[in-house]
Scaffold this motif. Structure first.
Motif, PDB file in Angstrom:
ATOM      1  N   PHE A  72       0.853  -1.291  -0.032  1.00 33.83           N
ATOM      2  CA  PHE A  72       0.071   0.022   0.083  1.00 33.83           C
ATOM      3  C   PHE A  72       0.854   1.252   0.095  1.00 33.83           C
ATOM      4  N   ALA A  73       1.748   1.381   0.745  1.00 33.56           N
ATOM      5  CA  ALA A  73       2.751   2.473   1.027  1.00 33.56           C
ATOM      6  C   ALA A  73       3.498   2.711  -0.487  1.00 33.56           C
ATOM      7  N   ALA A  74       3.790   1.788  -1.116  1.00 36.55           N
ATOM      8  CA  ALA A  74       4.441   2.061  -2.353  1.00 36.55           C
ATOM      9  C   ALA A  74       3.676   2.416  -3.366  1.00 36.55           C
ATOM     10  N   ARG A  75       2.239   1.829  -3.288  1.00 37.82           N
ATOM     11  CA  ARG A  75       1.263   2.567  -4.181  1.00 37.82           C
ATOM     12  C   ARG A  75       0.872   3.786  -3.942  1.00 37.82           C
ATOM     13  N   LEU A  76       0.804   4.176  -2.954  1.00 40.58           N
ATOM     14  CA  LEU A  76       0.620   5.618  -2.431  1.00 40.58           C
ATOM     15  C   LEU A  76       1.569   6.523  -2.806  1.00 40.58           C
ATOM     16  N   ALA A  77       2.822   6.167  -2.697  1.00 40.03           N
ATOM     17  CA  ALA A  77       3.669   7.012  -2.920  1.00 40.03           C
ATOM     18  C   ALA A  77       3.595   7.541  -4.648  1.00 40.03           C
ATOM     19  N   VAL A  78       2.955   6.659  -5.347  1.00 44.84           N
ATOM     20  CA  VAL A  78       3.255   7.232  -6.867  1.00 44.84           C
ATOM     21  C   VAL A  78       1.649   7.449  -7.357  1.00 44.84           C
ATOM     22  N   TYR A  79       0.736   7.006  -6.717  1.00 51.00           N
ATOM     23  CA  TYR A  79      -0.752   7.298  -7.233  1.00 51.00           C
ATOM     24  C   TYR A  79      -1.107   8.798  -6.930  1.00 51.00           C
ATOM     25  N   ARG A  80      -1.544   9.333  -7.950  1.00 51.48           N
ATOM     26  CA  ARG A  80      -2.273  10.830  -7.771  1.00 51.48           C
ATOM     27  C   ARG A  80      -3.395  10.734  -8.754  1.00 51.48           C
ATOM     28  N   PRO A  81      -4.612  11.128  -8.240  1.00 50.87           N
ATOM     29  CA  PRO A  81      -5.651  11.098  -9.056  1.00 50.87           C
ATOM     30  C   PRO A  81      -5.863  12.363  -9.969  1.00 50.87           C
ATOM     31  N   LYS A  82      -6.648  12.450 -10.907  1.00 46.88           N
ATOM     32  CA  LYS A  82      -6.560  13.744 -12.005  1.00 46.88           C
ATOM     33  C   LYS A  82      -7.152  14.946 -11.029  1.00 46.88           C
ATOM     34  N   ASP A  83      -8.150  14.718  -9.873  1.00 42.32           N
ATOM     35  CA  ASP A  83      -8.411  15.829  -9.464  1.00 42.32           C
ATOM     36  C   ASP A  83      -7.390  16.309  -8.819  1.00 42.32           C
ATOM     37  N   LEU A  84      -7.365  17.746  -8.538  1.00 39.79           N
ATOM     38  CA  LEU A  84      -6.269  18.317  -7.926  1.00 39.79           C
ATOM     39  C   LEU A  84      -6.446  18.412  -6.357  1.00 39.79           C
ATOM     40  N   THR A  85      -7.738  18.459  -6.006  1.00 38.66           N
ATOM     41  CA  THR A  85      -8.281  18.416  -4.505  1.00 38.66           C
ATOM     42  C   THR A  85      -7.788  17.259  -4.048  1.00 38.66           C
ATOM     43  N   ALA A  86      -8.007  16.088  -4.545  1.00 37.79           N
ATOM     44  CA  ALA A  86      -7.654  14.777  -4.104  1.00 37.79           C
ATOM     45  C   ALA A  86      -6.419  14.230  -4.283  1.00 37.79           C
ATOM     46  N   ALA A  87      -5.700  15.017  -5.401  1.00 39.67           N
ATOM     47  CA  ALA A  87      -4.256  14.705  -5.380  1.00 39.67           C
ATOM     48  C   ALA A  87      -3.654  15.068  -4.273  1.00 39.67           C
ATOM     49  N   ARG A  88      -3.782  16.440  -4.003  1.00 40.15           N
ATOM     50  CA  ARG A  88      -3.294  17.008  -2.700  1.00 40.15           C
ATOM     51  C   ARG A  88      -3.484  16.299  -1.377  1.00 40.15           C
ATOM     52  N   GLN A  89      -4.785  15.818  -1.382  1.00 42.78           N
ATOM     53  CA  GLN A  89      -5.090  14.838  -0.108  1.00 42.78           C
ATOM     54  C   GLN A  89      -4.079  13.563  -0.362  1.00 42.78           C
ATOM     55  N   PHE A  90      -3.943  13.188  -1.207  1.00 44.26           N
ATOM     56  CA  PHE A  90      -3.211  11.794  -1.452  1.00 44.26           C
ATOM     57  C   PHE A  90      -1.664  12.034  -1.229  1.00 44.26           C
ATOM     58  N   GLU A  91      -1.254  13.268  -1.766  1.00 47.13           N
ATOM     59  CA  GLU A  91       0.078  13.646  -1.520  1.00 47.13           C
ATOM     60  C   GLU A  91       0.296  13.833  -0.111  1.00 47.13           C
TER      61      GLU A  91
END
Length: 119
Positions: free
Chosen positions: A92-111
């Motif tokens: 999970f940690a490896a995937r979370l490090a590289v996954y970013r959705p197209k929605d900028l707000t969600a991408a910021r939360q994932f980061e």
């Protein structure tokens, strides 16, 4: 009952629901057993509704550590067995490090969740 008290009750209800979901997710992840992507995302700090929305896309394209069969209730009394992917904490940690959705707000939360998990 006026609009402001309805709004206050809704806010409290939503905060309570999110807090309970986060507590359950943290406890489940703390066991060390593989968990679903949604559970890992909630435990990492995302809201439950956001985690539910992006869990499918998050888990697409990576190999699950464990796949189990779960029962899903359909209309009426009908039930169906579906495969559920479970992921270990390191996967999970490896995937979370590289996954970013197209929605900028969600991408910021994932980061932010990735940085908190890495720390």
């Amino acid at each position: 009952m006026n609009a402001s008290s309805r709004q206050a009750r809704t806010t409290i209800r939503n905060r309570t629901r999110n807090q309970r979901a986060a507590s359950r997710a943290r406890k489940a992840v703390a066991t060390g057993l593989p968990q679903t992507a949604r559970t890992h995302l909630v435990a990492a700090g995302l809201a439950d509704t956001t985690a539910k929305r992006y869990a499918g896309a998050f888990s697409r394209g990576i190999q699950a550590d464990v796949t189990v069969q779960a029962t899903v209730k359909l209309k009426g009394r009908t039930r169906k067995q579906v495969p559920v992917k479970l992921y270990a904490a390191n996967t999970f940690a490896a995937r979370l490090a590289v996954y970013r959705p197209k929605d900028l707000t969600a991408a910021r939360q994932f980061e932010q969740a990735a940085h908190q998990l890495a720390a």
